[in-house]
Design a protein around this motif. Structure first.
Motif, PDB file in Angstrom:
ATOM      1  N   GLU A 148       0.807  -1.223   0.000  1.00 16.46           N
ATOM      2  CA  GLU A 148       0.000   0.000   0.000  1.00 16.46           C
ATOM      3  C   GLU A 148       0.837   1.268   0.000  1.00 16.46           C
ATOM      4  OE1 GLU A 148      -2.758  -0.410   3.315  1.00 16.46           O
ATOM      5  OE2 GLU A 148      -4.232  -1.218   1.929  1.00 16.46           O
ATOM      6  N   ILE A 149       2.104   1.161  -0.355  1.00 18.09           N
ATOM      7  CA  ILE A 149       2.987   2.319  -0.271  1.00 18.09           C
ATOM      8  C   ILE A 149       2.500   3.488  -1.122  1.00 18.09           C
ATOM      9  CG2 ILE A 149       4.517   1.314  -2.038  1.00 18.09           C
ATOM     10  CD1 ILE A 149       6.831   2.796  -0.667  1.00 18.09           C
ATOM     11  N   LYS A 150       1.976   3.201  -2.317  1.00 23.37           N
ATOM     12  CA  LYS A 150       1.530   4.282  -3.203  1.00 23.37           C
ATOM     13  C   LYS A 150       0.276   4.966  -2.661  1.00 23.37           C
ATOM     14  CE  LYS A 150       3.490   2.458  -7.500  1.00 23.37           C
ATOM     15  NZ  LYS A 150       3.197   1.982  -8.883  1.00 23.37           N
ATOM     16  N   SER A 151      -0.692   4.177  -2.223  1.00 23.27           N
ATOM     17  CA  SER A 151      -1.919   4.773  -1.685  1.00 23.27           C
ATOM     18  C   SER A 151      -1.650   5.470  -0.356  1.00 23.27           C
ATOM     19  CB  SER A 151      -3.007   3.715  -1.523  1.00 23.27           C
ATOM     20  OG  SER A 151      -2.568   2.649  -0.711  1.00 23.27           O
ATOM     21  N   ASP A 152      -0.764   4.912   0.461  1.00 22.85           N
ATOM     22  CA  ASP A 152      -0.415   5.559   1.725  1.00 22.85           C
ATOM     23  C   ASP A 152       0.210   6.930   1.487  1.00 22.85           C
ATOM     24  OD1 ASP A 152      -1.382   3.546   3.293  1.00 22.85           O
ATOM     25  OD2 ASP A 152       0.566   2.691   3.828  1.00 22.85           O
ATOM     26  N   ALA A 153       1.010   7.036   0.439  1.00 22.49           N
ATOM     27  CA  ALA A 153       1.675   8.312   0.133  1.00 22.49           C
ATOM     28  C   ALA A 153       0.676   9.389  -0.269  1.00 22.49           C
ATOM     29  CB  ALA A 153       2.690   8.103  -0.987  1.00 22.49           C
ATOM     30  N   LEU A 154      -0.528   8.985  -0.703  1.00 24.98           N
ATOM     31  CA  LEU A 154      -1.529   9.940  -1.178  1.00 24.98           C
ATOM     32  C   LEU A 154      -2.516  10.349  -0.090  1.00 24.98           C
ATOM     33  CD1 LEU A 154      -2.315   8.299  -4.646  1.00 24.98           C
ATOM     34  CD2 LEU A 154      -0.925  10.349  -4.209  1.00 24.98           C
ATOM     35  N   MET A 155      -2.404   9.749   1.092  1.00 24.97           N
ATOM     36  CA  MET A 155      -3.335  10.068   2.172  1.00 24.97           C
ATOM     37  C   MET A 155      -2.608  10.757   3.318  1.00 24.97           C
ATOM     38  SD  MET A 155      -5.965   6.816   2.349  1.00 24.97           S
ATOM     39  CE  MET A 155      -4.712   5.580   2.751  1.00 24.97           C
ATOM     40  N   THR A 156      -3.209  11.819   3.831  1.00 30.72           N
ATOM     41  CA  THR A 156      -2.593  12.599   4.901  1.00 30.72           C
ATOM     42  C   THR A 156      -2.316  11.748   6.133  1.00 30.72           C
ATOM     43  OG1 THR A 156      -3.774  14.561   4.120  1.00 30.72           O
ATOM     44  CG2 THR A 156      -2.844  14.649   6.336  1.00 30.72           C
TER      45      THR A 156
ATOM     46  N   ALA B 201     -18.204   5.430  -0.455  1.00 31.34           N
ATOM     47  CA  ALA B 201     -17.584   6.216  -1.514  1.00 31.34           C
ATOM     48  C   ALA B 201     -17.312   7.622  -0.986  1.00 31.34           C
ATOM     49  CB  ALA B 201     -18.510   6.265  -2.727  1.00 31.34           C
ATOM     50  N   ALA B 202     -16.653   8.427  -1.812  1.00 29.82           N
ATOM     51  CA  ALA B 202     -16.278   9.772  -1.376  1.00 29.82           C
ATOM     52  C   ALA B 202     -17.487  10.588  -0.936  1.00 29.82           C
ATOM     53  CB  ALA B 202     -15.533  10.488  -2.498  1.00 29.82           C
ATOM     54  N   GLU B 203     -18.601  10.493  -1.678  1.00 32.34           N
ATOM     55  CA  GLU B 203     -19.819  11.226  -1.335  1.00 32.34           C
ATOM     56  C   GLU B 203     -21.007  10.264  -1.329  1.00 32.34           C
ATOM     57  OE1 GLU B 203     -19.940  14.117  -0.194  1.00 32.34           O
ATOM     58  OE2 GLU B 203     -17.936  14.849  -0.693  1.00 32.34           O
ATOM     59  N   PRO B 204     -21.106   9.404  -0.295  1.00 30.31           N
ATOM     60  CA  PRO B 204     -22.219   8.440  -0.258  1.00 30.31           C
ATOM     61  C   PRO B 204     -23.539   9.151  -0.014  1.00 30.31           C
ATOM     62  CG  PRO B 204     -21.050   8.450   1.828  1.00 30.31           C
ATOM     63  CD  PRO B 204     -20.279   9.341   0.910  1.00 30.31           C
ATOM     64  N   ALA B 205     -24.622   8.550  -0.473  1.00 33.04           N
ATOM     65  CA  ALA B 205     -25.951   9.098  -0.186  1.00 33.04           C
ATOM     66  C   ALA B 205     -26.146   9.131   1.323  1.00 33.04           C
ATOM     67  CB  ALA B 205     -27.022   8.239  -0.845  1.00 33.04           C
ATOM     68  N   ARG B 206     -26.711  10.228   1.795  1.00 37.26           N
ATOM     69  CA  ARG B 206     -26.857  10.387   3.236  1.00 37.26           C
ATOM     70  C   ARG B 206     -27.669   9.243   3.837  1.00 37.26           C
ATOM     71  NH1 ARG B 206     -25.506  13.967   6.748  1.00 37.26           N
ATOM     72  NH2 ARG B 206     -26.636  14.215   8.705  1.00 37.26           N
TER      73      ARG B 206
ATOM     74  N   TYR C  76      -9.446   8.144   1.182  1.00 41.45           N
ATOM     75  CA  TYR C  76      -9.473   6.856   0.494  1.00 41.45           C
ATOM     76  C   TYR C  76      -9.771   7.049  -0.992  1.00 41.45           C
ATOM     77  CZ  TYR C  76      -9.481   4.278   4.935  1.00 41.45           C
ATOM     78  OH  TYR C  76      -9.136   3.750   6.143  1.00 41.45           O
ATOM     79  N   HIS C  77     -10.735   7.935  -1.287  1.00 49.71           N
ATOM     80  CA  HIS C  77     -11.094   8.203  -2.679  1.00 49.71           C
ATOM     81  C   HIS C  77      -9.912   8.821  -3.431  1.00 49.71           C
ATOM     82  CE1 HIS C  77     -13.591   9.176  -6.115  1.00 49.71           C
ATOM     83  NE2 HIS C  77     -13.153  10.426  -6.060  1.00 49.71           N
ATOM     84  N   GLN C  78      -9.234   9.762  -2.793  1.00 52.08           N
ATOM     85  CA  GLN C  78      -8.082  10.413  -3.408  1.00 52.08           C
ATOM     86  C   GLN C  78      -6.969   9.418  -3.708  1.00 52.08           C
ATOM     87  OE1 GLN C  78      -6.596  13.728  -1.108  1.00 52.08           O
ATOM     88  NE2 GLN C  78      -4.661  13.820  -2.227  1.00 52.08           N
ATOM     89  N   ALA C  79      -6.833   8.405  -2.862  1.00 53.30           N
ATOM     90  CA  ALA C  79      -5.790   7.395  -3.041  1.00 53.30           C
ATOM     91  C   ALA C  79      -6.208   6.291  -4.003  1.00 53.30           C
ATOM     92  CB  ALA C  79      -5.420   6.785  -1.692  1.00 53.30           C
ATOM     93  N   GLY C  80      -7.434   6.357  -4.508  1.00 57.86           N
ATOM     94  CA  GLY C  80      -7.899   5.364  -5.479  1.00 57.86           C
ATOM     95  C   GLY C  80      -8.364   4.067  -4.860  1.00 57.86           C
ATOM     96  N   LEU C  81      -8.736   4.090  -3.573  1.00 51.79           N
ATOM     97  CA  LEU C  81      -9.189   2.879  -2.891  1.00 51.79           C
ATOM     98  C   LEU C  81     -10.708   2.780  -2.963  1.00 51.79           C
ATOM     99  CD1 LEU C  81      -6.893   2.979   0.275  1.00 51.79           C
ATOM    100  CD2 LEU C  81      -6.512   1.779  -1.886  1.00 51.79           C
TER     101      LEU C  81
END
Length: 310
Positions: A84-92, A220-225, A210-215
């Protein structure tokens, strides 16, 4: 100042400089193995061991089990971070981990993770039993080679990941000589359903990262409430009858059932609060209660089990 004195000072300064580097490197490896998660897993192993050996508990076999399973857990967590090194690098929240920050090399982690996992599996096969070694190996495979890669392709990864997540007490159970029977399945089912409100709330908190990292995580990034809230409520509701099964398979008595029911209702209430008001506050409160629920439930189950043999 003489040349000898200068040389001595230079050596001492070099030693002083090397010490924090060494400590920092040790700290990086500690972070790599996710000590809090590993510790919780090993506590679950110990409780599973005690549940299976309540009539003939022995310390030495437990130590062997904890050592072997602990090494496999170290391998799991290390190899998981490697993949997960690539996705980890994309998440704060994960960008400063040892691998994405470059503090530890890929080859180091690869060798370290494989060595720890293989040592743990062979140690369990020799010092504990083949069933525990096999189940530990399957837990490793599911977590590292199935769950971790699936996070990039499908939200079903959460369900797959809940399988190895529910395995620690089962590994403790088999390490004590227990078989894969109705009792062990009951413990597994409780652990399996407990995870969903817990991890869904965490995923909701960090959904944008997670969405920004492509996971492809739930949500999802904006799930229905209400979507995530309803899922938490459904799993918390299912957990209540599942958590009451130990009494019906003669694994525990009425004390455990009473505590499990109260905890289950509490978990459901916190899930409903999150459904009504999906906010960072209610998500964190749900996570907090989930972390209260599990140790109390497992400890009560173990205590009640021990009382059956007294």
């Amino acid at each position: 100042m003489s040349t000898t004195q200068q040389s001595y000072i230079a050596v001492e300064e070099s030693k002083a400089a090397a010490k924090p580097i060494s400590l920092a490197r040790f700290s990086d490896y500690i972070e790599l193995i996710k000590p809090r998660i590993s510790t919780m897993a090993l506590v679950s192993v110990a409780l599973g061991y005690t549940l299976a050996s309540a009539h003939s508990w022995s310390l030495l076999p437990l130590i062997h089990a904890l050592l072997g399973i602990g090494c496999v857990a170290v391998g799991c967590n290390s190899l998981n971070q490697l993949l997960e090194i690539k996705s980890d690098a994309l998440m704060t929240r994960t960008a400063n981990r040892p691998l994405p920050s470059g503090r530890i090399s890929l080859s180091e982690v690869l060798i370290f993770g494989i060595a720890a996992a293989l040592f743990g599996i062979f140690y369990l096969a020799i010092m504990v039993n083949l069933l525990t070694a096999f189940l530990s190996m399957m837990t490793l495979v599911l977590y590292v080679l199935v769950y971790t890669p699936l996070k990039r392709f499908t939200s079903l990864c959460t369900t797959i990941g809940a399988i190895p997540g529910a395995m620690p007490p089962i590994l403790g159970w088999t390490a004590a000589g227990g078989t894969l029977n109705t009792s062990s399945f009951t413990i597994f089912a409780i652990m399996f359903f407990w995870q969903f409100p817990h991890f869904l709330a965490i995923a909701w908190l960090y959904r944008h990262q997670y969405h920004q990292a492509g996971l492809k995580m739930l949500p999802a990034a904006e799930p229905a409430r209400g979507t995530v809230g309803w899922m938490c409520v459904i799993y918390a509701t299912l957990l209540i009858p599942v958590s009451l099964l130990p009494q019906y398979v003669s694994l525990a008595g009425t004390l455990y059932s009473a505590v499990a029911f109260v905890l289950g209702v509490g978990y459901l209430i916190f899930s409903i609060r999150f459904l009504i008001d999906e906010s960072r506050k209610t998500a964190r409160e749900l996570i907090w209660f989930s972390l209260v629920y599990l140790p109390i439930m497992l400890l009560t189950l173990t205590w009640d089990r021990l009382q059956l043999f007294n």
